[in-house]
Design a protein around this motif. Structure first.
Motif, short mmCIF file in Angstrom:
data_model
loop_
_atom_site.label_atom_id
_atom_site.label_comp_id
_atom_site.label_asym_id
_atom_site.label_seq_id
_atom_site.Cartn_x
_atom_site.Cartn_y
_atom_site.Cartn_z
N LEU B 64 -120.79 26.45 17.03
CA LEU B 64 -120.58 26.94 15.66
C LEU B 64 -119.89 25.87 14.81
O LEU B 64 -120.34 25.56 13.70
CB LEU B 64 -119.75 28.23 15.68
N GLY B 65 -118.82 25.29 15.34
CA GLY B 65 -118.13 24.22 14.60
C GLY B 65 -119.04 23.04 14.36
O GLY B 65 -119.06 22.45 13.28
N LEU B 66 -119.84 22.70 15.36
CA LEU B 66 -120.78 21.58 15.24
C LEU B 66 -121.86 21.87 14.21
O LEU B 66 -122.20 21.02 13.38
CB LEU B 66 -121.41 21.30 16.62
N ALA B 67 -122.39 23.10 14.25
CA ALA B 67 -123.49 23.46 13.34
C ALA B 67 -123.01 23.43 11.88
O ALA B 67 -123.75 23.01 10.99
CB ALA B 67 -124.04 24.84 13.70
N ILE B 68 -121.78 23.85 11.65
CA ILE B 68 -121.24 23.82 10.28
C ILE B 68 -121.02 22.37 9.84
O ILE B 68 -121.29 22.02 8.69
CB ILE B 68 -119.94 24.66 10.20
N ALA B 69 -120.58 21.54 10.77
CA ALA B 69 -120.33 20.13 10.43
C ALA B 69 -121.62 19.35 10.20
O ALA B 69 -121.63 18.38 9.44
CB ALA B 69 -119.51 19.46 11.54
N GLN B 70 -122.70 19.77 10.84
CA GLN B 70 -123.98 19.02 10.80
C GLN B 70 -125.12 19.94 10.35
O GLN B 70 -126.04 20.23 11.13
CB GLN B 70 -124.29 18.45 12.19
N PRO B 71 -125.08 20.40 9.10
CA PRO B 71 -126.07 21.39 8.67
C PRO B 71 -127.51 20.88 8.68
O PRO B 71 -128.44 21.68 8.69
CB PRO B 71 -125.62 21.74 7.24
N ASN B 72 -127.70 19.55 8.68
CA ASN B 72 -129.07 19.02 8.66
C ASN B 72 -129.61 18.69 10.05
O ASN B 72 -130.67 18.07 10.19
CB ASN B 72 -129.14 17.78 7.76
N LYS B 73 -128.85 19.07 11.07
CA LYS B 73 -129.32 18.88 12.45
C LYS B 73 -129.47 20.24 13.11
O LYS B 73 -128.69 21.16 12.84
CB LYS B 73 -128.30 18.07 13.26
N SER B 74 -130.44 20.35 14.00
CA SER B 74 -130.58 21.58 14.79
C SER B 74 -129.57 21.54 15.94
O SER B 74 -129.45 20.54 16.63
CB SER B 74 -131.98 21.67 15.38
N VAL B 75 -128.86 22.63 16.10
CA VAL B 75 -127.89 22.74 17.19
C VAL B 75 -128.39 23.80 18.17
O VAL B 75 -128.73 24.92 17.76
CB VAL B 75 -126.49 23.10 16.66
N LYS B 98 -123.31 32.78 10.04
CA LYS B 98 -124.76 32.61 9.95
C LYS B 98 -125.20 31.20 9.58
O LYS B 98 -125.90 30.99 8.57
CB LYS B 98 -125.35 33.63 8.96
N PRO B 99 -124.82 30.21 10.36
CA PRO B 99 -125.35 28.86 10.10
C PRO B 99 -126.86 28.87 10.33
O PRO B 99 -127.35 29.52 11.24
CB PRO B 99 -124.63 27.98 11.12
N LYS B 100 -127.59 28.15 9.49
CA LYS B 100 -129.05 28.18 9.53
C LYS B 100 -129.62 27.32 10.65
O LYS B 100 -130.84 27.26 10.82
CB LYS B 100 -129.61 27.66 8.20
N ASN B 101 -128.77 26.60 11.33
CA ASN B 101 -129.26 25.57 12.26
C ASN B 101 -128.76 25.79 13.68
O ASN B 101 -128.60 24.85 14.43
CB ASN B 101 -128.78 24.20 11.76
N LEU B 102 -128.49 27.04 14.04
CA LEU B 102 -127.89 27.30 15.36
C LEU B 102 -128.76 28.27 16.16
O LEU B 102 -129.08 29.36 15.70
CB LEU B 102 -126.47 27.87 15.18
N THR B 103 -129.11 27.84 17.35
CA THR B 103 -129.86 28.68 18.29
C THR B 103 -129.12 28.71 19.63
O THR B 103 -128.70 27.66 20.12
CB THR B 103 -131.28 28.11 18.52
N ILE B 104 -128.99 29.89 20.17
CA ILE B 104 -128.36 30.04 21.49
C ILE B 104 -129.42 30.51 22.47
O ILE B 104 -130.13 31.48 22.21
CB ILE B 104 -127.22 31.09 21.43
N VAL B 105 -129.54 29.78 23.55
CA VAL B 105 -130.45 30.19 24.63
C VAL B 105 -129.60 30.55 25.84
O VAL B 105 -128.87 29.70 26.36
CB VAL B 105 -131.45 29.06 24.96
N THR B 106 -129.69 31.80 26.25
CA THR B 106 -128.97 32.20 27.46
C THR B 106 -129.99 32.29 28.59
O THR B 106 -130.98 33.02 28.50
CB THR B 106 -128.25 33.55 27.27
N SER B 161 -132.39 29.81 10.24
CA SER B 161 -131.82 31.06 10.75
C SER B 161 -130.92 30.75 11.94
O SER B 161 -130.97 29.65 12.50
CB SER B 161 -132.94 31.99 11.20
N CYS B 162 -130.11 31.72 12.32
CA CYS B 162 -129.39 31.59 13.58
C CYS B 162 -129.81 32.75 14.49
O CYS B 162 -130.02 33.88 14.02
CB CYS B 162 -127.88 31.54 13.39
N GLY B 163 -129.97 32.45 15.76
CA GLY B 163 -130.44 33.51 16.66
C GLY B 163 -130.16 33.20 18.10
O GLY B 163 -129.64 32.13 18.45
#
Lengths: 179, 199
Positions: B64-75, B98-106, B161-163
């Motif tokens: 989350l912290g990374l995604a906010i810091a790097q909005p133009n990269k996919s995290v 809701k950062p637009k660049n964050l995906t979590i895969v479990t 989106s984030c998901g």
């Protein structure tokens, strides 16, 4: 109480916010505390800063480290009771030598009405120190800016991990309207 | 105990992770400790990988912290069911931002592979996709077919989106593929890949 009224009462809270600004802090993770309320409001009102409420303080530790990975300076605000929630997560700071800055409002040390706050309040400094985090403390209103500024410099110029404790005597007694 | 499903996943974790990273070549990847770190390393070491070896429960919050810091990269977080269960509150924090660049895969095998395959709460009633939706993430997928990997990759690469994708994998233990354990090294390497200098 609005922001202006509180500012008159506690100018050191404005000084904290100004120091965050001048140090280039971009993200502030927090679990709220009344002592941080004014700073939290100022952060949310600032277009260059991002306030990040977290559900438990250890999330905040991870989030501020992630912010640094991405090039952002970030700080964590919490109450002394939250420090115990963070202990294992502090390993990240230690292992990766992340710069780290947290501001902690103290409970359980001065005119505490609720003794449930006391055990963790008493162990707060030790909990930081046993995980290798340097502890500074501000006891008087006129020392807050100096101590917070020193902590921010040590973290973001020197790469250190720093916790600044804001004494309960500084914040003032919580009013208990006992019926 | 309420044993809902002991094991129903059939997806091969190593193959899935390798194909996922290949489909998201520019993503910044944070891995949860244990097998997900091994899977990501086995797919090929990259400077843009940050491997956690501890800090259980911290992968998504760090992202989350990374995604906010790097909005133009996919995290992209690649973690396990047990690690995400320990950081379930971080899904609420992510749903609030809701950062637009964050995906979590479990990678969900319903078990703690690292400690002897004891059942986790995803075998005992918790549905991580449902948790993610309840925490206000934009989307959640339960992946049972490996070809649905493309749906995840599309979200990662689009950055709108984030998901969370819960991937039902086999409870199979691969030989460990060990990424570097030196935290200072992986931190500085990761930051350097983004153009940041050490102190």
């Amino acid at each position: 109480m609005d922001v202006k009224e509180q500012s008159l009462l506690h100018p050191w809270k404005d000084e904290i916010f100004s120091l965050f600004k001048s140090s280039g802090i971009r993200q502030v993770a927090y679990v709220p505390d009344a002592g941080h309320a004014q700073v939290i409001r100022q952060i949310h009102a600032d277009s260059e800063m991002r306030g990040i409420p977290v559900t438990t303080e250890e999330e905040g530790v991870a989030a501020v480290c992630g912010a640094w990975l991405g090039g952002d300076k970030a700080a964590l605000l919490m109450q002394s009771s939250g420090v115990g929630n963070c202990v294992n997560m502090f390993s990240v700071i230690n292992n990766c030598r992340f710069p780290f800055f947290t501001l902690v409002t103290m409970r359980g040390e001065w005119a505490e009405f609720n003794q449930w706050q006391t055990p963790m309040g008493r162990a707060t400094q030790e909990a930081f120190e046993m995980m290798g985090i340097n502890v500074l403390r501000a006891d008087r209103p006129e020392s807050v800016a100096d101590v917070v500024g020193a902590g921010l410099d040590a973290a973001f110029l020197g790469g250190d991990a720093v916790a600044v404790l804001l004494s309960q005597s500084l914040i003032g007694r919580k009013k208990w309207d006992v019926k | 105990m309420n044993i809902v499903r002991k094991q129903q996943g059939t997806i091969d974790r190593r193959e899935f992770v390798k194909n996922l990273i290949e489909a998201c070549p520019d993503a910044l990847v944070i891995t949860g400790l244990g097998s997900p770190s091994y899977d990501v390393f086995a797919a090929g070491d990259r400077d843009q990988n940050f491997y956690l070896w501890g800090a259980m429960g911290g992968a998504a919050a760090m992202a989350l912290g990374l995604a906010i810091a790097q909005p133009n990269k996919s995290v992209l977080v690649i973690t396990g069911d047990g690690e995400q269960l320990m950081g379930m509150g971080s899904l609420a924090s992510i749903g609030a931002q809701k950062p637009k660049n964050l995906t979590i895969v479990t990678l969900d095998n319903g078990h703690y592979a690292e400690t002897g395959m004891q059942m986790s709460h995803t075998s005992l009633g918790t549905d991580l996709s449902a948790v993610a939706l309840a925490c206000n993430l934009d989307w959640a997928l339960t992946i049972t077919d490996p070809s649905d990997l493309n749906k995840i990759a599309l979200h990662v690469n689009q950055r709108n989106s984030c998901g969370l994708a819960n991937v039902l994998i086999q409870a199979h233990e691969y030989p460990k593929a060990l990424p570097p354990r030196d935290g200072v090294y992986i931190k500085n390497r990761f930051r350097n890949a983004l153009g940041f200098e050490p102190f």
